[in-house]
Enzyme design. Structure first.
Site, PDB file in Angstrom:
ATOM      1  N   HIS A 205      32.901  46.109  11.709  1.00 57.79           N
ATOM      2  CA  HIS A 205      32.411  46.047  10.329  1.00 57.79           C
ATOM      3  C   HIS A 205      31.692  47.332   9.920  1.00 57.79           C
ATOM      4  CE1 HIS A 205      29.671  44.657   7.047  1.00 57.79           C
ATOM      5  NE2 HIS A 205      30.699  43.898   6.723  1.00 57.79           N
TER       6      HIS A 205
ATOM      7  N   ASP B 237      24.393  48.481  10.584  1.00 57.53           N
ATOM      8  CA  ASP B 237      25.487  47.513  10.695  1.00 57.53           C
ATOM      9  C   ASP B 237      25.789  47.230  12.161  1.00 57.53           C
ATOM     10  OD1 ASP B 237      28.211  46.232  10.025  1.00 57.53           O
ATOM     11  OD2 ASP B 237      27.524  46.892   8.058  1.00 57.53           O
TER      12      ASP B 237
ATOM     13  N   SER C 179      30.307  43.660   1.150  1.00 63.42           N
ATOM     14  CA  SER C 179      30.136  44.659   2.208  1.00 63.42           C
ATOM     15  C   SER C 179      30.911  45.926   1.918  1.00 63.42           C
ATOM     16  CB  SER C 179      30.626  44.109   3.548  1.00 63.42           C
ATOM     17  OG  SER C 179      29.656  43.364   4.201  1.00 63.42           O
TER      18      SER C 179
END
Length: 422
Positions: free
Chosen positions: A172, A137, A355
């Site tokens: 994220h 990520d 996600s």
């Protein structure tokens, strides 16, 4: 009527990525405007040819190409090449396929109680201990919920900027890591991930804006395969994706994920956030082998991508909570600034998307492996999909961690019966 002569990229369309063909079709207009352009490309070699990678890279360089690196996992190199050089490469006897090195993006758009994870954590004392999850990520921030009372960050690699200390300049990746393995240290146990004692390896493949190159993500998977034994990697969590523009068989990202799977690493990937339109499953989630996760609670989230895939496969394979998921925040990150109204406090952020669902399922996989370390990726997928709770009108169901662990335990007896006599 006179037929139009086909351009070379039309003639050899079967050896070119569709997106690359589109880019090349614009060349005439660029030439008129005197704009010189190179194309970010992944060159995959013909597996039946004995390829000298070094010589072929030099050959490209001598013709003005810029070779940026090698991806042995899928027998490829990547770089920046002119249209004229690509025209030579497409007919080169050692080249099998040319792909646009397109952009890949983070798949962003109640959990523990609704799936039965809390029951497993408290009643069966399962926490993912001894299991390692790689989060591919935007990086990994040393959040208190990952490093206290002892650090569970087992490793970190930065394939974007090459830094050695772990960090997350977007946020994220850290949020995803919390969904998988946050231990609730900063909330006195209120916001806990699925496997709060599992270890985490951060693989930074996306930049500070949550985007990255296809080649970088493939290299991230390659890094995990190459370092599987060193870090005892059990699970990959990919909360990212790119448009699935062609069959999974011709997709470098799907090829890499499949190789990891065949090396015994469980691969969980996001379905994407292009719903409710059908046919919107992203890459590598369109690969029929790996576990593709959509977002749902009692019903499928509107944003969650739907199948079928371009190859006609039913996807996603499983649903998990992905709406208003509270997980780890990175102070001062782009994500915190962008979603300031979603901040619970300085430590936590509320987000929605496939996600969020994906690393949560990765954490549940860690619980299953803790219960039964002999489970293969195929076993894990079969257990999770067959024990999922039915969602009205959907072929895939909602993850049910309790039923999945019970079946994983049952597998032990079956596996003992299959062991050869001493």
């Amino acid at each position: 009527m006179r037929l139009r002569n086909r351009e070379w990229y039309e003639k050899y369309a079967h050896r070119l990525d569709p997106d690359l063909r589109v880019q090349l079709s614009r060349k005439k207009q660029l030439d008129k405007e005197s704009i010189s352009v190179s194309y970010p490309t992944i060159i995959q070699f013909d597996k039946e040819e004995l390829v000298d990678t070094y010589s072929l890279a030099n050959w490209c360089t001598e013709r003005g190409g810029i070779v940026l690196g090698e991806i042995p996992l899928i027998d490829a190199i990547y770089g920046e090449f002119s249209a004229e050089l690509l025209e030579e490469l497409v007919v080169h006897h050692q080249v099998e396929h040319l792909y646009l090195d397109r952009r890949v993006y983070a798949s962003l758009d109640l959990s523990t109680k609704s799936t039965g994870v809390r029951e497993l954590q408290f009643e069966r004392n399962l926490s993912g201990v001894g299991i390692t999850i790689a989060i591919l990520d935007t990086g990994l921030f040393p959040h208190p919920d990952l490093i206290n009372p002892v650090s569970r960050i087992a490793g970190f690699v930065d394939l974007v900027q090459g830094k050695t200390d772990y960090y997350d300049d977007h946020g994220h990746g850290t949020h995803c890591a919390g969904s998988a393995a946050g231990n609730g240290f900063s909330s006195q146990g209120l916001y806990v991930g699925a496997a709060p004692e599992s270890k985490i390896v951060g693989v930074k493949v996306l930049d500070q804006h949550g985007g990255g190159k296809l080649s970088t993500v493939v290299r991230g998977i390659e890094w995990c395969v190459m370092h599987q034994k060193e870090y005892q990697l059990d699970i990959l969590s990919l909360s990212l994706g790119a448009p699935a523009i062609q069959t999974y068989r011709k997709d470098p990202l799907a090829q890499a994920a499949r190789i990891a799977w065949h090396n015994g690493i469980m691969v969980c990937t996001a379905a994407g956030n292009e719903g409710p339109k059908p046919g919107t499953i992203s890459s590598p989630g369109h690969d029929p082998l790996i576990l593709t996760v959509g977002a749902a609670y009692h019903e499928v989230a509107t944003f969650s991508s739907r199948g079928p895939t371009k190859d006609g496969w039913t996807k996603p394979d499983l649903y998990a909570p992905g709406s208003d998921v509270i997980s780890l925040n990175v102070p001062g990150s782009e994500l915190e600034l962008q979603f300031a109204d979603k901040c619970v406090d300085e430590h936590y952020l509320r987000l929605s998307g496939t996600s969020m669902a994906t690393p949560y399922v990765a954490g549940i996989c860690a619980l299953l492996l803790e219960e039964n370390p002999n489970l293969t990726p195929n076993d894990l997928k079969a257990i999770l999909t067959s024990t999922a709770k039915e969602i009205s009108g959907e072929l895939a169901g909602n993850v049910c961690a309790v039923a999945a662990v019970e079946l994983a335990e049952h597998y032990r007896q079956f596996q003992r019966n299959q062991l050869p006599s001493p």
